[in-house]
Scaffold this motif. Structure first.
Motif, PDB file in Angstrom:
ATOM      1  N   GLN A 113       0.871  -1.162   0.204  1.00  0.00           N
ATOM      2  CA  GLN A 113       0.187   0.023   0.339  1.00  0.00           C
ATOM      3  C   GLN A 113       0.942   1.211   0.370  1.00  0.00           C
ATOM      4  N   PHE A 114       2.076   1.481   0.432  1.00  0.00           N
ATOM      5  CA  PHE A 114       3.214   2.418   0.868  1.00  0.00           C
ATOM      6  C   PHE A 114       3.452   2.907  -1.373  1.00  0.00           C
ATOM      7  N   GLU A 115       2.863   3.173  -1.317  1.00  0.00           N
ATOM      8  CA  GLU A 115       3.198   3.694  -2.885  1.00  0.00           C
ATOM      9  C   GLU A 115       3.928   5.288  -2.806  1.00  0.00           C
ATOM     10  N   THR A 116       4.920   5.632  -3.558  1.00  0.00           N
ATOM     11  CA  THR A 116       5.491   6.614  -3.996  1.00  0.00           C
ATOM     12  C   THR A 116       4.717   7.400  -4.686  1.00  0.00           C
ATOM     13  N   GLY A 117       4.529   8.869  -4.861  1.00  0.00           N
ATOM     14  CA  GLY A 117       3.428   9.090  -5.888  1.00  0.00           C
ATOM     15  C   GLY A 117       2.916  10.033  -5.574  1.00  0.00           C
ATOM     16  N   VAL A 118       1.012  10.866  -6.130  1.00  0.00           N
ATOM     17  CA  VAL A 118       0.387  11.415  -5.565  1.00  0.00           C
ATOM     18  C   VAL A 118      -0.794  11.174  -4.980  1.00  0.00           C
ATOM     19  N   LEU A 225      -4.078   6.854  -2.096  1.00  0.00           N
ATOM     20  CA  LEU A 225      -3.525   6.683  -3.746  1.00  0.00           C
ATOM     21  C   LEU A 225      -4.684   8.009  -4.926  1.00  0.00           C
ATOM     22  N   ASP A 226      -4.002   8.637  -5.843  1.00  0.00           N
ATOM     23  CA  ASP A 226      -4.632   9.178  -6.741  1.00  0.00           C
ATOM     24  C   ASP A 226      -4.375   8.384  -8.035  1.00  0.00           C
ATOM     25  N   GLU A 227      -5.944   8.625  -8.066  1.00  0.00           N
ATOM     26  CA  GLU A 227      -5.691   7.410  -9.300  1.00  0.00           C
ATOM     27  C   GLU A 227      -5.338   8.019 -10.859  1.00  0.00           C
TER      28      GLU A 227
END
Length: 238
Positions: A113-118, A225-227
């Motif tokens: 679940q820990f994804e780097t991003g917006v 997490l943003d789509e």
């Protein structure tokens, strides 16, 4: 302070009542020197009245019972108010204690679940939801630390925190940059975010906590997490 003053006032009133009662109990003896019907009337009154040491002792016991009851009632009210205040504004766990504590619904997930991003977030305050707002998050799996930045109706903020892939939790410190956004809400203060992954809603959910000298509050907080960011990450992984 008001309770103490009222308690002292009650003691003064009770003391005055007891003093007046003792004074009336000793009056009327001047008629005892007369003979005949008048003297007999006084003696008859005193046989049924309260005289001497036992009268004062009885009044003292009554006063102690009354004062003790009032004091016990005040103590009970104080304890109830204190418990309510602590429940309303209870302290949150430290970041390490929260992140390392396994949830009752903790389980294994196929996807990290820990994804780097917006990411997008929203929070509940003043009886309504605020958001969604966007922020960037970067996760370092070697140190289990997360950092980022964003902006909401309070102003510009920076993010620092820790996370755990074992417990699926993270604890974030959201610190506002003073003199940005809403000057009435933003005083450059930190906000603690304690979040747990919810597989059913595909997002992190938890609470925000604010503890300053002027304000203490907490409420719901959601982070997902943003789509657009999710699609970009999927393309990079292909």
């Amino acid at each position: 302070m008001h309770i103490v003053l009222r308690f002292i006032l009650i003691l003064i009133v009770l003391r005055s009542v007891i003093h007046c009662h003792d004074a009336h109990g000793g009056s009327g003896r001047g008629g005892g020197g007369h003979s005949g019907f008048g003297g007999g009337s006084y003696d008859s009154h005193n046989r049924h009245g309260c005289r001497g040491y036992h009268c004062g002792e009885g009044s003292g016991i009554i006063a102690v019972i009354i004062v003790g009851g009032i004091f016990a009632l005040i103590a009970v009210i104080f304890v109830i108010v204190l418990c309510y205040y602590r429940y309303k504004h209870k302290s949150f766990q430290s970041n390490s204690a929260f992140v390392n504590q396994a949830s009752a619904k903790s389980r294994m997930y196929d996807k990290d679940q820990f994804e780097t991003g917006v990411w997008s977030c929203r929070y509940y305050q003043y009886n309504k939801w605020h958001g969604p707002y966007h922020l960037s998050l970067s996760f370092d799996r070697l140190t289990s630390k997360v950092s980022g930045q964003g902006i909401d109706d309070g102003g510009i903020f920076n993010i620092d925190g820790v996370f755990s892939s074992q417990t699926h939790r993270m604890d974030l410190i959201k610190t506002y940059e003073q003199d940005t956004g809403n000057s009435n809400e933003n005083i450059g203060h930190p906000v603690t975010l304690q979040l747990t992954w919810n597989l059913d809603h595909n997002q992190f959910e938890g609470k925000w906590f604010v503890r300053t000298s002027n304000y203490r509050g907490e409420g719901k907080f959601e982070l997902k997490l943003d789509e657009f960011s999710e699609l970009l990450i999927d393309r990079l992984n292909d």
